[in-house]
Design a protein around this motif. Structure first.
Motif, short mmCIF file in Angstrom:
data_model
loop_
_atom_site.label_atom_id
_atom_site.label_comp_id
_atom_site.label_asym_id
_atom_site.label_seq_id
_atom_site.Cartn_x
_atom_site.Cartn_y
_atom_site.Cartn_z
N ALA A 109 0.96 -1.19 0.01
CA ALA A 109 -0.04 0.20 0.08
C ALA A 109 0.88 1.32 0.10
O ALA A 109 1.93 1.19 0.52
CB ALA A 109 -0.80 -0.04 1.15
N TYR A 110 0.15 2.36 -0.66
CA TYR A 110 1.21 3.58 -0.64
C TYR A 110 1.00 4.10 0.51
O TYR A 110 -0.26 5.01 0.79
CB TYR A 110 0.39 4.36 -1.89
N LEU A 111 1.97 4.11 1.40
CA LEU A 111 1.95 4.78 2.78
C LEU A 111 3.07 5.71 3.09
O LEU A 111 3.99 5.32 2.35
CB LEU A 111 1.93 3.68 3.70
N PRO A 112 3.55 6.45 4.06
CA PRO A 112 4.43 7.19 4.22
C PRO A 112 5.68 6.22 4.79
O PRO A 112 5.33 5.26 5.51
CB PRO A 112 3.92 8.24 5.46
N TYR A 113 7.04 6.77 4.60
CA TYR A 113 8.23 5.95 5.09
C TYR A 113 8.18 6.61 6.46
O TYR A 113 7.69 7.72 7.01
CB TYR A 113 9.35 6.56 4.27
N PRO A 114 8.66 5.63 7.51
CA PRO A 114 9.11 6.17 8.62
C PRO A 114 9.54 7.54 8.79
O PRO A 114 10.74 7.96 8.24
CB PRO A 114 9.77 5.20 9.36
N ARG A 115 9.07 8.45 9.60
CA ARG A 115 9.59 9.94 9.80
C ARG A 115 9.45 10.94 8.37
O ARG A 115 9.95 11.91 8.36
CB ARG A 115 11.00 9.95 10.10
N TYR A 116 8.50 10.49 7.44
CA TYR A 116 8.29 11.12 6.24
C TYR A 116 7.84 12.41 6.69
O TYR A 116 6.78 12.49 7.55
CB TYR A 116 7.20 10.34 5.40
N ARG A 117 8.28 13.43 5.89
CA ARG A 117 7.45 14.73 6.36
C ARG A 117 7.18 15.41 4.91
O ARG A 117 7.97 15.68 3.96
CB ARG A 117 8.45 15.55 7.02
N ALA A 118 5.99 15.97 4.68
CA ALA A 118 5.66 16.59 3.30
C ALA A 118 6.35 17.97 3.48
O ALA A 118 6.36 18.49 4.83
CB ALA A 118 4.29 16.72 3.01
N VAL A 119 6.47 18.47 2.34
CA VAL A 119 6.91 20.02 2.17
C VAL A 119 5.82 20.78 2.92
O VAL A 119 5.13 20.45 2.84
CB VAL A 119 7.36 20.26 0.76
N ASN A 135 5.66 5.18 -7.70
CA ASN A 135 4.37 5.40 -8.29
C ASN A 135 3.45 4.88 -7.54
O ASN A 135 3.38 3.89 -6.80
CB ASN A 135 4.39 5.04 -9.83
N PHE A 136 2.07 5.48 -7.80
CA PHE A 136 0.89 4.86 -6.92
C PHE A 136 -0.45 5.24 -7.81
O PHE A 136 -0.55 6.11 -8.34
CB PHE A 136 0.89 5.44 -6.00
N PHE A 137 -1.33 4.11 -7.67
CA PHE A 137 -2.76 4.40 -8.27
C PHE A 137 -3.66 3.41 -7.50
O PHE A 137 -3.43 2.62 -6.60
CB PHE A 137 -2.45 3.69 -9.84
N TYR A 138 -4.82 3.61 -7.55
CA TYR A 138 -5.88 3.17 -6.83
C TYR A 138 -5.80 1.56 -7.52
O TYR A 138 -5.71 1.50 -8.60
CB TYR A 138 -7.29 3.72 -7.27
N MET A 197 -1.65 9.40 0.44
CA MET A 197 -1.22 8.14 1.00
C MET A 197 -2.55 7.42 1.74
O MET A 197 -2.42 7.23 2.98
CB MET A 197 -0.01 8.29 1.99
N SER A 198 -3.52 7.15 0.83
CA SER A 198 -4.54 6.04 1.45
C SER A 198 -5.21 5.52 0.25
O SER A 198 -5.46 6.46 -0.79
CB SER A 198 -5.49 6.67 2.24
#
Lengths: 434, 434, 434, 434
Positions: free
Chosen positions: A368-378, A414-417, A390-391
């Motif tokens: 599943a497209y999820l954040p990596y540990p400690r990910y922070r978006a800009v 890359n990510f898609f439904y 990311m859901s």
């Protein structure tokens, strides 16, 4: 895309912008406006939106005295950035605007290009780092839209019962038998994943390895994971293999499917990959070069995650996780069939270990497209680029025949439904070690 | 359209076909493909469909050796004729086809025009009567689509937030006060309605009155009805009067509305006629010439039946029946503002009895669209032209500023669903005698 | 319902109210809550709504010191009166309320009945006329809901795959051949239609003919129309005849159908009347007594207008107008099979002229439900009873096996949307004279 | 549920089955049939479905001479098992069946209970292991439906504008201030996750630790993962804290939300958790005991994943992964507030480390519901229990106030779609170590 210094920024900008327009050369004016599904935006919209991106994130904040091209374009050509001021025209209705015309959109591009040339020529020192970072994002962004241009044009033209070709002169691989399916074994253990953190002062250094080139925020931070031993198929699943799945009643046995997948294939009436049609008993496929009989050796593509996952179960294997894939791909050269080759269709694999990892088809993973540990978006609107999706989506890896070679890399996510099929999505099998 | 003899058939054909293309001259290529609502077909589709009509009902059956232009066009450009072979492309998806291109559609028109010239020049005697009848239908059919072209272009362009004008140079009536509302009284009694049955041998006789000209099957047979005494307004309801209805809370009082109407205005959020917008407290209207402040004296238009009916109740009057309207119009000259005048917008009424009966706005009547006694539809697919729509729709009378003058007549029955607003539909009030 | 004087008002009230509850006796508690389609309200709702009607239009305005049963019931049990204060619970969600319980709804009925007894016993003279008028409306209203109770229970139970019977002991007509189809001829001419205006002083006069009894506002005013000569079938169309239409491909030939009808049968997948099922090659029908093989001589029922109209076209006839029907029925005794007979299913016709005019099945007419000339709805919320539904619906005449005998009359206008099938709707054919 | 030997199987069966019926005691007959949302099945359906489970997977295959209760129940009460023969009645329409009645469903339960007693008393040796395994599944299955019974009853009753209480006598915690929010730190490293594989011969050994008791297939196999250091909140987020998020405009700032979440709260109009209503400026909550003002110290519940995730972002923290949660919970006693306590609402936390891990509210995790490495679903229809739902859903951990105490465990994986709110779902915050 490899890292760039100031001297090659303008050249890269010019190359990327020109390639977008080159992709549109075969289009009729009418084709520029087509949107036959919510996700298949009109070429005209793509041409304008990527320009809006430069206008919004570079020209307006950093080019002194910049005059916007048109007061409504901020609204019309924003894609989904909720934190910008003007809101955005609804995505399902992008094809319902005849104005601005195609000619006006090209004029908009010229206006933005001229202003970008000024910005790159006269950027004040205090903004240079930000401008360079955003320019890299903007060019990678335009490369992503080049891929969408291709897949959207394919979708929109194939919708037409006349099945018009985008280009009638595309090279076609001869029909052949697939190479046998073999696997490569990996040991497992604790490994690192994700893009290495760029060191500021190295930035722009041409001698850096590609590994320190551009990466999206969703590839950070580099971190460790534990893998169990596994084996990865040496090539993608072929049309011939997928046809055997269909012939075996794959689309009729609920036990092979995820619940959401079973519901989807039934509500949509799916009996085969997108673009497959049986004519007089023979499976055909609509490509960007027109409709033609299936080539058994070509990789099967335009599949949903549901179909990829069901196929793997039927085949007694499974899909790899995105980490298994990245572990296998790490350190390998980014070789393969990309948009640069101009075939615009995946190509039969040769023999050998781990063929087709890059290019040909995006490979659905079990992750599943999820954040990596400690990910922070800009911070701010640019932070909406990746993180807010990311859901509900699955990760694909490797790039496709519609991806630019210098846009692909081992850490790219890359990510898609799971129901989306209009990208060049294929299958690489994996299995557990006994 | 008045009756035609053989000698003027070709001229009429040429005039009608040319006018269709003249209406498209202000369009950009992109505009030809727009469909922003199910009922607002793309101009490209109209151009092709009216040609398909001649091809299907005249060229294929009657022109020896006719070669169809394209094997798929029978499917793509049939509107709704269920009894033809190829079925038809779904109406809501007419805007989702970029091919054939506009240029190809014009080539299709040329192909059909050339073949029609051959047919009219060499028609065997045994087919002449049928060919003439069908040609008349075909030309009237194309005139109807000319009106739809105009209303669909208006709808599709007005949907765009840029509010582009179709033609910026249209004449605009000066803002003025409406003439006072007066009524004309009618006695009632048994009267005849519907088109007089054509006598074969008179056909084509130029000296015949217009009353013996072309009529659709739904205007037959001529028959008698009993009318009670009534009064009919001498002009259409104006923008100023309708604005008073809005200001009085007309859209908020359920007691003024039919149940289906109340549901509709609430589900759609209607608070004013289509194309009205309040900008800085001032009502504006988007016209084919662009957006401009309301002219109080112009007839209110682009109303649903529900709004027309609610307005009449609020005003203490009612809508006329189609028979009251026809009784008032019978024998009067077909004067008024038509598409021929090139204004493409309704015009303020002058003083006098029964102004604006023809042209300006179609007038919603209180009559459901139902067959006249002993009505028989034509056999075969052409019989689908009118008869199969005789449920759920209401009759409108009189023609509009988008109708051809020689297409209007006292017996003409137009029909739309009660919620439809995109035609130039207005209101003429009626009342009972005390 | 014939006119009532003060002395028999209480008795009529008691009879009508008791019959409603008698109809519910076979129900399980669970059945009271079922709503399987928007239009098929739960029995519990009907029981409460008819009581709300008396509470709202009689007790609250006219009974001094009346205490409402529950503060929320005004909202929960209003059907569609927009001009009352509390708004109303959405119709599609009537089945989604388990409370009030069935027992509480019966307590509500007792509360209203007790208060109504007080009102009828002590009504001040100045309100007597209004109270009597509204009481008549209220009783006729409850009779209408008795019919809906029956048809809703039928629909809701038949939805269940167990096909439970409402009552297993209903009388069933023996299978038989229909009597031959004959027609009765009428001359045409100017005739009067609609209910005669009641003269105040005659009201309540037991010797008055039924023609001067209660009528709804939509039956007024009495007025004249011109009829052409016509013939009317002497009985309803039978199951055997309708089966021949099906066997002839009636549901597959678009040329037989109105456009909206063809769209409807295809979107709904209709291949036969509601409640018909083919089991092992034999048509069966689910009735209130359970599922049983079709009786060929029984009238076909549970048809939409679209099906009735298509059948008539296939049969080379047409549906009568509501005025033709009324002209034929005027002055005839209201004989036939009604709910009073307790069969709850239409019955084969006997021989003779104009059989089954009243009772058995409502007869779809070719007339849209529109106001009579000079029609005026009552002021206020009660005016919403009939008038606001005058768009989009068709008139049915004659009553059914679920109608009370004293509720039927020659001028009665029932109305439903053309797609609605869950009432006992059948077909009587008409034809023009040569 | 701890492991069971043969001697306590019957007792466990009796206890679980009785508790289901005990939960229904406060219901009116009418309440048993309610389904106000697709996911909120009627109590009657739950009562029958759990019995169908025993009938289908135990009685039919293993009890010689078993007579099914009703031939249609296999169709009516199957939930979603595609691989059984009879298909299943559509889930959205479970509330549209009045028959079988509640009494008949209880009779069905008695029929199944009697047969189960025979099966447990006389099970042939060769089937004993399978029967025991399936019985454990069946009892755990019924416990899951007990929780759904409670949450569905809550949803269905709260839908009613009368806001009826399920039980008016439920204990209510006094309003109080929350204990301060503190965190517990964990070191990270490689750890094991998932349920330990049962050793056949140990099965049924009463002295085994609970850790070797029953587990669902989705908790297998036990495997290793690498955790980074993290901190976990010592209690759930409270109503007071969540109210601060609302007051700060949490539902209006798109930057706080996942894209799918922002779309959902806008399409649904969500402005607060499910069951919250502002009355006269004061937030109230509808509970199973009726509507009452919010208690600031109680855990916020009935949130979607989207809301939990947005809240965490607003609070500067994040949700824990399911592995972080399991690592913290492993080895701790399963203490907390469960359905056994009869409060049916979450309870304010006390002071101390890692309060409320078990019971009170299910805790949304940041982990998608995916198979563990080497996961294999059971063969056949029972394999549909968990595995086919492994797409699009998120994992929740810990159990709630509606869960049975002996149903909860550290390795238990619950899963729902990210928009689902009708379970007792709450938030526990996590954060990275600096």
């Amino acid at each position: 895309m490899p890292p760039m210094d100031e001297s090659n920024l303008s050249a890269a900008y010019g190359r990327v912008r020109a390639f977008t327009e080159q992709l549109c050369e075969p289009l009729e004016i009418e084709d520029y406006m087509l949107q036959t599904a919510v996700e298949a935006s009109p070429p005209k919209w793509h041409l304008a939106h990527v320009s809006w991106f430069f206008e919004t994130f570079l020209l307006k904040p950093f080019l002194a005295g910049y005059q916007e091209f048109h007061p409504h374009f901020d609204h019309l050509f924003n894609s989904y950035y909720e934190q910008t001021e003007a809101g955005f025209w609804p995505r399902p209705q992008r094809g319902l605007l005849s104005r601005p015309t195609v000619a006006e959109v090209y004029a908009y591009r010229r206006h933005v290009d001229d202003a970008m040339a000024r910005l790159l020529g006269e950027c004040p020192a205090e903004h240079q780092a930000t401008v360079q970072t955003r320019l890299e994002i903007g060019l990678n962004h335009e490369q992503q839209h080049q891929e969408l241009l291709i897949t959207d044009i394919k979708y929109n033209l194939a919708y037409n019962p006349l099945r018009p070709a985008y280009r009638a002169d595309l090279a076609v691989a001869p029909a052949q038998d697939p190479v046998p399916l073999t696997f490569t074994t990996f040991e497992g253990g604790v490994h690192s994943f994700g893009a290495p953190e760029p060191t500021r002062h190295e930035h722009g250094d041409q001698d850096q390895s590609a590994a320190r080139g551009f990466a999206y925020d969703n590839e950070f931070p580099r971190h460790q994971r534990l893998l169990e031993p596994f084996r990865l198929a040496d090539r993608l699943v072929t049309n011939a293999e997928y046809q055997a799945f269909i012939d075996d009643g794959g689309y009729r046995h609920p036990g092979l499917w995820l619940s959401d997948g079973w519901a989807r294939i039934n509500s949509e009436g799916w009996q085969a990959p997108l673009y497959w049609e049986k004519l007089d008993g023979v499976w055909h496929e609509t490509t960007l070069g027109g409709r033609r009989p299936l080539n058994p050796a070509e990789p099967v593509c335009h599949l949903s995650y549901f179909e990829a996952e069901a196929y793997a179960r039927w085949a007694g294997r499974r899909l790899p996780t995105e980490f298994e894939w990245e572990h296998a791909a790490a350190g390998r050269p980014v070789d393969g069939h990309f948009v640069d080759d101009g075939r615009l269709h995946p190509t039969p694999a040769g023999a050998g270990s781990l063929q087709q990892l890059f290019g040909d088809c995006w490979e659905w993973t079990a992750s599943a497209y999820l954040p990596y540990p400690r990910y922070r978006a800009v911070e701010g609107a640019l932070g909406e680029y990746n993180g807010k999706f990311m859901s509900g989506q699955m990760v694909l890896r490797g790039g496709s025949c519609a991806t630019s070679r210098n846009h692909a890399r081992a850490t790219y996510r890359n990510f898609f439904y799971p129901h989306e099929r209009w990208q060049f999505n294929g299958i690489r099998l994996a299995e557990d070690l006994a």
